[in-house]
Design an enzyme around this catalytic site. Structure first.
Site, PDB file in Angstrom:
ATOM      1  N   LYS A  22       0.843  -1.209   0.000  1.00  0.00           N
ATOM      2  CA  LYS A  22       0.000   0.000   0.000  1.00  0.00           C
ATOM      3  C   LYS A  22       0.872   1.250   0.000  1.00  0.00           C
ATOM      4  O   LYS A  22       0.632   2.188  -0.749  1.00  0.00           O
ATOM      5  CB  LYS A  22      -0.902  -0.012   1.248  1.00  0.00           C
ATOM      6  CG  LYS A  22      -1.525   1.332   1.578  1.00  0.00           C
ATOM      7  CD  LYS A  22      -2.370   1.290   2.830  1.00  0.00           C
ATOM      8  CE  LYS A  22      -1.651   1.521   4.133  1.00  0.00           C
ATOM      9  NZ  LYS A  22      -1.264   2.916   4.418  1.00  0.00           N
ATOM     10  N   ASN A  23       1.902   1.236   0.859  1.00  0.00           N
ATOM     11  CA  ASN A  23       2.688   2.452   1.047  1.00  0.00           C
ATOM     12  C   ASN A  23       3.677   2.713  -0.086  1.00  0.00           C
ATOM     13  O   ASN A  23       4.363   3.720  -0.088  1.00  0.00           O
ATOM     14  CB  ASN A  23       3.402   2.418   2.407  1.00  0.00           C
ATOM     15  CG  ASN A  23       2.393   2.519   3.540  1.00  0.00           C
ATOM     16  OD1 ASN A  23       1.215   2.794   3.307  1.00  0.00           O
ATOM     17  ND2 ASN A  23       2.837   2.285   4.766  1.00  0.00           N
ATOM     18  N   CYS A 116      -4.321  12.934  12.984  1.00  0.00           N
ATOM     19  CA  CYS A 116      -4.992  11.655  12.773  1.00  0.00           C
ATOM     20  C   CYS A 116      -4.857  10.834  14.041  1.00  0.00           C
ATOM     21  O   CYS A 116      -4.200  11.254  14.996  1.00  0.00           O
ATOM     22  CB  CYS A 116      -4.461  10.941  11.536  1.00  0.00           C
ATOM     23  SG  CYS A 116      -3.058   9.914  11.802  1.00  0.00           S
ATOM     24  N   ARG A 121       1.034  14.571  13.271  1.00  0.00           N
ATOM     25  CA  ARG A 121       1.496  14.432  11.886  1.00  0.00           C
ATOM     26  C   ARG A 121       1.484  15.758  11.104  1.00  0.00           C
ATOM     27  O   ARG A 121       0.758  15.921  10.115  1.00  0.00           O
ATOM     28  CB  ARG A 121       0.681  13.358  11.164  1.00  0.00           C
ATOM     29  CG  ARG A 121       0.777  12.010  11.861  1.00  0.00           C
ATOM     30  CD  ARG A 121       0.017  10.931  11.162  1.00  0.00           C
ATOM     31  NE  ARG A 121       0.739  10.326  10.067  1.00  0.00           N
ATOM     32  CZ  ARG A 121       0.256   9.333   9.312  1.00  0.00           C
ATOM     33  NH1 ARG A 121      -0.938   8.851   9.569  1.00  0.00           N
ATOM     34  NH2 ARG A 121       0.957   8.830   8.329  1.00  0.00           N
ATOM     35  N   ASP A 304       5.079   0.510  11.828  1.00  0.00           N
ATOM     36  CA  ASP A 304       3.857  -0.154  11.351  1.00  0.00           C
ATOM     37  C   ASP A 304       3.748  -1.596  11.841  1.00  0.00           C
ATOM     38  O   ASP A 304       2.694  -2.226  11.692  1.00  0.00           O
ATOM     39  CB  ASP A 304       3.793  -0.122   9.816  1.00  0.00           C
ATOM     40  CG  ASP A 304       3.628   1.294   9.288  1.00  0.00           C
ATOM     41  OD1 ASP A 304       3.299   2.191  10.076  1.00  0.00           O
ATOM     42  OD2 ASP A 304       3.847   1.501   8.083  1.00  0.00           O
ATOM     43  N   ARG A 397      -8.339  -0.525   4.784  1.00  0.00           N
ATOM     44  CA  ARG A 397      -7.487   0.479   4.130  1.00  0.00           C
ATOM     45  C   ARG A 397      -6.194  -0.154   3.604  1.00  0.00           C
ATOM     46  O   ARG A 397      -5.659   0.279   2.593  1.00  0.00           O
ATOM     47  CB  ARG A 397      -7.106   1.582   5.126  1.00  0.00           C
ATOM     48  CG  ARG A 397      -8.273   2.402   5.585  1.00  0.00           C
ATOM     49  CD  ARG A 397      -7.811   3.528   6.455  1.00  0.00           C
ATOM     50  NE  ARG A 397      -6.873   4.364   5.704  1.00  0.00           N
ATOM     51  CZ  ARG A 397      -6.317   5.456   6.171  1.00  0.00           C
ATOM     52  NH1 ARG A 397      -6.594   5.864   7.387  1.00  0.00           N
ATOM     53  NH2 ARG A 397      -5.492   6.167   5.434  1.00  0.00           N
TER      54      ARG A 397
END
Ligand code: EPZ
Length: 420
Positions: A22-23, A116, A121, A304, A397
């Site tokens: 995803k990233n 968030c 952030r 993560d 997500r």
């Protein structure tokens, strides 16, 4: 709203296919704005974050086509350079269109993302870098309004930032002269963006570790690129095998990208066997053993994977302290793990002391962010009895149909509808 209903205690055996990260796919989708030629991305899962980026690119006038695991993006008819709040507030990576839009079209208006659940952030590093490259930036009504032209600059990031590295790189590739980025991120996803940009004709090289040199070119072409394997999805399935004492073949998984993770679980007697197209993780004879973990930038232990490893150590022998160094509010899964019977003491905003217990017990818990949510699913796979994990839109997500992948290797999990 959907939830996962999980009956724990089933050992997982079989093959799981690990898809593109995803990233990595998100910044390369943003990079498609740098060219009027097609950008074709293979190995892409239709994650909900990918859908948000698709909608955002379409809002600029780009076309995005999906077929199987391939995305084809054409930004030859862009007629709008405003990224509205609805997209950026849903997904912070939307902010990364700022650099490419500004570099190619000379102007961009992008909503500020705001905070968030995992931390404040801010975006100061992004904005300072663009200002040093000559951008005129105003903050108006919650939006960053930026105008070029840009020029090359020597840029020093005050701290390593993955997103600011992506954004500055994408601005620099079409900017005349040589821009140097000091203290750049070296995450595999940054390397993947660089590889795609180079195939598009960009002139980028590492002067030394963490120092990137980018010499602007007048135009970039299209590219066909296979997105790098998702190291955090890989880590998630390693933990799934570990907490259930199972054995999985992770097809497409890359051990070379997760050394910091395999290092901290090797002590548990988990065996990794590499193959040409992935690797086996065998936890059938494992004795889970906790060790201290501190998150940091790549090649350190990834933030993560912090929640994932906390779940693992909550049922491991011994005590350990886990410290989250990148984000100030990334321990939201802890109270939920405590409700499942984990003995975890929050020492301060960033550190927890984990004392392993013999087992966790099922109950109803709630995901409050992506990785914290997956940590709860992993806990549920190991727990005695039934667990309901609510608010799984966070998990969608970054994990495509997680329940189907888990069910295929023996987990008792289903997606259910819930009223709230
Ligand atoms: C990326 O976020 C990832 N997101 C995150 O993954 C990941 O946790 C993070 O990098 C760190 O590896 C995507 O790739 C889409 P940062 P990013 O800028 O780029 C501070 C997941 O679960 N900072 O490297 O937003 C910031 O607040 C997600 O998949 C500033 O202070 O992270 C944080 O404390 C979550 N000012 C630290 O730097 C800035 O201008 C590192 O953030 C920019 C960042």
């Amino acid at each position: 709203m959907y939830a996962f209903k999980i009956n724990g205690g089933k050992k997982l055996f079989g093959t799981v296919e690990i898809k593109g990260a995803k990233n990595a796919v998100l910044p390369i989708m943003a990079a498609a704005l740098l060219t009027d030629q097609p950008v074709i991305l293979n190995n892409v899962s239709p994650l909900s974050d990918v859908c948000v980026m698709t909608q955002l690119l379409k809002s600029f006038g780009a076309t995005v086509q999906e077929q199987d695991d391939t995305l084809t993006i054409a930004a030859n008819a862009v007629n709008n350079t405003i990224a509205i709040y609805d997209f950026v507030s849903k997904m912070r990576a939307s902010f990364w269109v700022l650099g490419p839009l500004l570099a190619r079209f000379g102007h961009a208006t992008v909503s500020l993302p705001g905070g968030c659940t995992i931390g404040a952030r801010p975006v100061d590093i992004y904005l300072k870098a663009l200002e040093e490259m000559g951008a005129h930036i105003k903050i108006e009504n919650g939006y960053v309004v930026a105008h070029g032209p840009l020029h090359a600059a020597d840029i020093f990031f005050r701290r390593v930032s993955v997103g600011a590295t992506h954004n500055t790189l994408m601005a620099a590739v079409l900017t005349p002269g040589t821009t140097v980025i000091h203290n750049a991120a070296m995450e595999p996803e940054v390397l993947d963006l660089i590889e795609a940009l180079k195939k598009m004709g960009a002139n980028i090289h590492w002067k030394e570790p963490k120092v990137l040199s980018v010499t602007g070119v007048s135009r970039l072409g299209g590219v066909t690129h296979t997105v790098v394997s998702d190291r955090i999805e890989t880590a998630s399935f390693i933990v799934a095998a570990a907490v259930t004492k199972g054995r999985l073949f992770l097809k497409g998984g890359r051990l070379d990208l997760i050394e910091a993770i395999t290092d901290v679980i090797k002590k548990s007697g988990i065996v990794f066997t590499p193959h040409a197209d992935g690797f086996d993780v065998d936890a059938t004879n494992a004795t889970l053993t906790a060790v201290p973990v501190t998150t940091s930038e790549y090649p350190g232990f990834p933030t993560d994977a912090q929640a994932l490893i906390t779940t693992l150590f909550s049922i491991a022998a011994g005590e350990s302290i886990t410290t989250e160094n990148l984000f100030e509010n990334r321990l939201m899964h802890i109270p939920e793990l405590q409700r499942m019977g984990a003995h975890i003491q929050i020492l301060n905003n960033q550190s927890v002391l984990i004392k392993g217990v013999s087992h966790l017990s099922g109950t109803t818990v709630m995901a409050s962010d992506l990785r914290g949510g997956v940590a709860l699913v992993l806990a549920a796979l190991a727990a005695r009895g039934e667990t309901i994990v609510k608010r799984i839109y966070h998990i969608d997500r970054g994990y495509y149909r997680l329940e189907e992948k888990l069910k295929a290797v023996g987990a008792d999990i289903e997606r259910i509808k819930t009223p709230v």
